[in-house]
Design a protein around this motif. Structure first.
Motif, PDB file in Angstrom:
ATOM      1  N   ILE A 268       0.672  -1.276  -0.210  1.00 47.99           N
ATOM      2  CA  ILE A 268       0.116  -0.177  -0.050  1.00 47.99           C
ATOM      3  C   ILE A 268       0.819   1.214   0.071  1.00 47.99           C
ATOM      4  CG2 ILE A 268      -1.464   1.321   1.369  1.00 47.99           C
ATOM      5  CD1 ILE A 268      -2.869  -1.484   2.268  1.00 47.99           C
ATOM      6  N   ASP A 269       2.032   1.236   0.670  1.00 50.15           N
ATOM      7  CA  ASP A 269       2.618   2.364   0.780  1.00 50.15           C
ATOM      8  C   ASP A 269       3.839   2.727  -0.279  1.00 50.15           C
ATOM      9  OD1 ASP A 269       1.759   2.761   3.362  1.00 50.15           O
ATOM     10  OD2 ASP A 269       3.737   1.831   4.375  1.00 50.15           O
ATOM     11  N   THR A 270       3.942   1.735  -1.137  1.00 52.82           N
ATOM     12  CA  THR A 270       4.903   1.881  -2.354  1.00 52.82           C
ATOM     13  C   THR A 270       4.227   1.810  -3.712  1.00 52.82           C
ATOM     14  OG1 THR A 270       5.188  -0.560  -2.402  1.00 52.82           O
ATOM     15  CG2 THR A 270       6.812   0.582  -0.841  1.00 52.82           C
ATOM     16  N   GLN A 271       2.877   1.717  -3.694  1.00 52.68           N
ATOM     17  CA  GLN A 271       2.213   2.030  -4.850  1.00 52.68           C
ATOM     18  C   GLN A 271       0.962   2.655  -4.920  1.00 52.68           C
ATOM     19  OE1 GLN A 271       2.729  -2.635  -6.745  1.00 52.68           O
ATOM     20  NE2 GLN A 271       1.354  -2.503  -4.981  1.00 52.68           N
ATOM     21  N   ASP A 272       0.497   3.284  -5.722  1.00 52.34           N
ATOM     22  CA  ASP A 272      -0.783   3.948  -6.152  1.00 52.34           C
ATOM     23  C   ASP A 272      -1.803   3.178  -6.199  1.00 52.34           C
ATOM     24  OD1 ASP A 272      -2.462   6.232  -5.904  1.00 52.34           O
ATOM     25  OD2 ASP A 272      -1.812   7.111  -7.980  1.00 52.34           O
ATOM     26  N   THR A 273      -2.317   2.513  -5.284  1.00 56.12           N
ATOM     27  CA  THR A 273      -3.448   1.410  -5.536  1.00 56.12           C
ATOM     28  C   THR A 273      -4.597   2.114  -4.922  1.00 56.12           C
ATOM     29  OG1 THR A 273      -2.595   0.478  -3.703  1.00 56.12           O
ATOM     30  CG2 THR A 273      -2.312  -0.641  -5.566  1.00 56.12           C
ATOM     31  N   PHE A 274      -5.873   1.885  -5.568  1.00 53.87           N
ATOM     32  CA  PHE A 274      -7.018   2.437  -5.037  1.00 53.87           C
ATOM     33  C   PHE A 274      -8.048   0.938  -4.550  1.00 53.87           C
ATOM     34  CE2 PHE A 274      -7.960   2.418  -9.675  1.00 53.87           C
ATOM     35  CZ  PHE A 274      -8.986   1.636  -9.478  1.00 53.87           C
ATOM     36  N   LEU A 275      -7.338  -0.211  -4.812  1.00 50.25           N
ATOM     37  CA  LEU A 275      -8.195  -1.263  -4.382  1.00 50.25           C
ATOM     38  C   LEU A 275      -7.163  -2.417  -4.325  1.00 50.25           C
ATOM     39  CD1 LEU A 275     -10.926  -3.170  -4.334  1.00 50.25           C
ATOM     40  CD2 LEU A 275     -10.237  -3.609  -6.887  1.00 50.25           C
ATOM     41  N   TYR A 276      -7.169  -3.218  -3.104  1.00 46.61           N
ATOM     42  CA  TYR A 276      -6.220  -4.310  -2.878  1.00 46.61           C
ATOM     43  C   TYR A 276      -6.753  -5.277  -2.323  1.00 46.61           C
ATOM     44  CZ  TYR A 276      -1.770  -6.019  -1.258  1.00 46.61           C
ATOM     45  OH  TYR A 276      -0.683  -6.963  -0.911  1.00 46.61           O
ATOM     46  N   VAL A 277      -7.134  -6.537  -2.728  1.00 47.94           N
ATOM     47  CA  VAL A 277      -7.874  -7.645  -2.460  1.00 47.94           C
ATOM     48  C   VAL A 277      -6.907  -8.810  -2.473  1.00 47.94           C
ATOM     49  CG1 VAL A 277      -9.659  -9.237  -3.107  1.00 47.94           C
ATOM     50  CG2 VAL A 277      -9.825  -6.757  -3.901  1.00 47.94           C
ATOM     51  N   GLN A 278      -6.554  -9.646  -1.257  1.00 51.69           N
ATOM     52  CA  GLN A 278      -5.833 -10.752  -1.203  1.00 51.69           C
ATOM     53  C   GLN A 278      -6.748 -12.030  -1.148  1.00 51.69           C
ATOM     54  OE1 GLN A 278      -4.323  -9.113   2.402  1.00 51.69           O
ATOM     55  NE2 GLN A 278      -2.114  -8.868   1.344  1.00 51.69           N
ATOM     56  N   ASN A 279      -6.690 -12.914  -1.979  1.00 54.27           N
ATOM     57  CA  ASN A 279      -7.382 -14.115  -2.081  1.00 54.27           C
ATOM     58  C   ASN A 279      -6.499 -15.249  -1.683  1.00 54.27           C
ATOM     59  OD1 ASN A 279     -10.181 -13.011  -3.184  1.00 54.27           O
ATOM     60  ND2 ASN A 279      -8.581 -12.321  -4.584  1.00 54.27           N
TER      61      ASN A 279
ATOM     62  N   ALA B  41       4.095   6.738 -11.818  1.00 48.50           N
ATOM     63  CA  ALA B  41       2.678   6.808 -11.087  1.00 48.50           C
ATOM     64  C   ALA B  41       2.463   5.629 -10.628  1.00 48.50           C
ATOM     65  CB  ALA B  41       1.698   7.406 -12.269  1.00 48.50           C
ATOM     66  N   PHE B  42       2.771   4.424 -11.200  1.00 47.08           N
ATOM     67  CA  PHE B  42       2.626   3.122 -10.522  1.00 47.08           C
ATOM     68  C   PHE B  42       3.126   2.997  -9.120  1.00 47.08           C
ATOM     69  CE2 PHE B  42       3.282  -1.448  -9.888  1.00 47.08           C
ATOM     70  CZ  PHE B  42       1.867  -1.976 -10.407  1.00 47.08           C
ATOM     71  N   TYR B  43       4.117   3.294  -9.054  1.00 46.38           N
ATOM     72  CA  TYR B  43       4.903   3.260  -7.857  1.00 46.38           C
ATOM     73  C   TYR B  43       4.730   4.625  -6.882  1.00 46.38           C
ATOM     74  CZ  TYR B  43       7.079  -1.140  -9.036  1.00 46.38           C
ATOM     75  OH  TYR B  43       7.260  -2.355  -9.210  1.00 46.38           O
ATOM     76  N   ASP B  44       3.722   5.385  -7.150  1.00 49.19           N
ATOM     77  CA  ASP B  44       3.413   6.463  -6.481  1.00 49.19           C
ATOM     78  C   ASP B  44       4.638   7.406  -6.248  1.00 49.19           C
ATOM     79  OD1 ASP B  44       1.566   8.131  -5.086  1.00 49.19           O
ATOM     80  OD2 ASP B  44       1.980   7.319  -3.240  1.00 49.19           O
ATOM     81  N   ALA B  45       5.269   7.834  -7.412  1.00 47.80           N
ATOM     82  CA  ALA B  45       6.401   8.557  -7.243  1.00 47.80           C
ATOM     83  C   ALA B  45       6.505   9.417  -8.544  1.00 47.80           C
ATOM     84  CB  ALA B  45       7.712   7.568  -7.134  1.00 47.80           C
ATOM     85  N   VAL B  46       5.393  10.148  -9.009  1.00 51.83           N
ATOM     86  CA  VAL B  46       5.572  10.899  -9.942  1.00 51.83           C
ATOM     87  C   VAL B  46       6.652  12.189  -9.744  1.00 51.83           C
ATOM     88  CG1 VAL B  46       4.000  12.588 -11.570  1.00 51.83           C
ATOM     89  CG2 VAL B  46       3.258  10.421 -10.739  1.00 51.83           C
ATOM     90  N   GLY B  47       7.608  12.485 -10.655  1.00 55.57           N
ATOM     91  CA  GLY B  47       8.145  13.661 -10.592  1.00 55.57           C
ATOM     92  C   GLY B  47       9.619  13.318  -9.345  1.00 55.57           C
ATOM     93  N   ASP B  48       9.627  12.100  -8.785  1.00 60.28           N
ATOM     94  CA  ASP B  48      10.701  11.787  -7.772  1.00 60.28           C
ATOM     95  C   ASP B  48      11.471  10.582  -8.041  1.00 60.28           C
ATOM     96  OD1 ASP B  48      11.823  11.465  -5.454  1.00 60.28           O
ATOM     97  OD2 ASP B  48      10.114  12.234  -4.190  1.00 60.28           O
ATOM     98  N   ASP B  49      12.564  11.038  -8.697  1.00 58.96           N
ATOM     99  CA  ASP B  49      13.297   9.568  -9.091  1.00 58.96           C
ATOM    100  C   ASP B  49      13.673   8.777  -7.922  1.00 58.96           C
ATOM    101  OD1 ASP B  49      12.939   9.934 -11.679  1.00 58.96           O
ATOM    102  OD2 ASP B  49      14.730  10.940 -12.163  1.00 58.96           O
ATOM    103  N   ASP B  50      14.138   9.535  -6.721  1.00 58.15           N
ATOM    104  CA  ASP B  50      14.573   8.766  -5.726  1.00 58.15           C
ATOM    105  C   ASP B  50      13.466   8.134  -4.924  1.00 58.15           C
ATOM    106  OD1 ASP B  50      17.119   9.866  -5.848  1.00 58.15           O
ATOM    107  OD2 ASP B  50      16.928  11.535  -4.542  1.00 58.15           O
ATOM    108  N   ARG B  51      12.409   8.675  -4.861  1.00 55.82           N
ATOM    109  CA  ARG B  51      10.979   7.932  -4.266  1.00 55.82           C
ATOM    110  C   ARG B  51      10.839   6.752  -5.008  1.00 55.82           C
ATOM    111  NH1 ARG B  51       6.894   8.028  -0.899  1.00 55.82           N
ATOM    112  NH2 ARG B  51       4.915   7.141  -1.634  1.00 55.82           N
ATOM    113  N   PHE B  52      10.861   6.726  -6.429  1.00 55.83           N
ATOM    114  CA  PHE B  52      10.744   5.742  -7.336  1.00 55.83           C
ATOM    115  C   PHE B  52      11.649   4.484  -7.195  1.00 55.83           C
ATOM    116  CE2 PHE B  52      11.423   3.658 -11.371  1.00 55.83           C
ATOM    117  CZ  PHE B  52      10.526   3.005 -11.553  1.00 55.83           C
ATOM    118  N   ARG B  53      13.041   4.929  -7.068  1.00 55.20           N
ATOM    119  CA  ARG B  53      13.817   3.645  -6.736  1.00 55.20           C
ATOM    120  C   ARG B  53      13.660   3.054  -5.546  1.00 55.20           C
ATOM    121  NH1 ARG B  53      17.325   7.356  -9.961  1.00 55.20           N
ATOM    122  NH2 ARG B  53      17.762   8.470  -8.254  1.00 55.20           N
ATOM    123  N   SER B  54      13.204   3.967  -4.439  1.00 61.08           N
ATOM    124  CA  SER B  54      13.192   3.371  -3.248  1.00 61.08           C
ATOM    125  C   SER B  54      11.977   2.500  -3.077  1.00 61.08           C
ATOM    126  CB  SER B  54      13.176   4.638  -2.131  1.00 61.08           C
ATOM    127  OG  SER B  54      12.873   4.043  -0.917  1.00 61.08           O
TER     128      SER B  54
END
Length: 240
Positions: free
Chosen positions: A149-160, A191-204
């Motif tokens: 949840i913290d590392t991706q820009d998800t709006f739905l998360y389902v674990q089966n 955007a997938f990794y919730d890091a638009v415009g932030d390369d350091d956050r993306f890599r992390s």
């Protein structure tokens, strides 16, 4: 109430557009007529092409998934639903699952029968033999949940969690995950990794997510399919 997830493969020689049309035109009304308590279609259609990387362990990728909620998944009571799947595809497999929704979709509220914005990633994987089941569940459902949840820009998360296979030739999965990503993430890993415009956050975020996944997934035993999601009938008490 029990949840069954079907994976569908289109028949050889069937064009994808024709298969997708058949799912919407034939299968969807059939599920309603059969009295499912809830139903959802995820299909790898043109709208989901290139949304995010796919991963394929199986020799033939899956073309669609259908989630159905039933009073009972016992063979005799499930048989009409199995027949409905068989009528629209070349092959299908089914699993009984227990569903957990750490993140409900409150961002893009689904409209019954319409495509949910963005795209839905479906990941299916096995428990590695190197880790005991209880420890595996603790890592996946416990510590990994918040990392995802913290590392991706998800709006739905389902674990089966797969309880058992319902068809004899079903691939040996232990887990099926559904994640919803916003339109901004289509073809955009930052955007997938919730890091638009932030390369350091993306890599992390990429490093943290991959390290966490390696704890409980063998990456050569996972299939990841990008799909369009259609909530056909929300299960009782569910909004997507």
């Amino acid at each position: 109430m029990e949840k069954v997830i079907y994976a569908l493969w289109r028949a050889d020689g069937t064009a994808r557009d024709a298969f997708v049309e058949r799912l919407h035109g034939e299968l969807v009304p059939r599920l309603v007529a059969l009295g499912a308590l809830g139903a959802q279609l995820n299909v790898a259609d043109a709208a989901a092409d290139g949304a995010a990387p796919t991963v394929q362990a199986l020799p033939t990728p899956m073309d669609a998934f259908v989630s159905v909620w039933l009073d009972s998944a016992n063979d005799a009571l499930r048989k009409p639903f199995d027949a409905a799947m068989a009528a629209v595809c070349g092959r299908y497999a089914a699993w009984l699952v227990t569903e957990s929704r750490p993140m409900r979709n409150t961002r893009y509220l689904p409209v019954r029968g319409e495509r949910t914005p963005g795209f839905a990633q479906v990941a299916l994987f096995q428990r590695p033999p190197r880790i005991e089941r209880e420890a595996w569940l603790d890592v996946w459902l416990g510590s990994h949940t918040q990392i995802a949840i913290d590392t991706q820009d998800t709006f739905l998360y389902v674990q089966n969690v797969v309880t058992r296979a319902l068809t004899v030739d079903a691939p040996a999965y232990d887990a099926i995950v559904e994640e919803g990503f916003p339109p901004e993430a289509v073809g955009n890993l930052h955007a997938f990794y919730d890091a638009v415009g932030d390369d350091d956050r993306f890599r992390s975020n990429v490093a943290a997510m991959r390290a966490s996944c390696r704890r409980f997934i063998d990456m050569d035993k996972i299939d990841v399919v990008q799909t369009s999601q259609y909530v056909l009938m929300p299960p009782r008490g569910g909004v997507g």
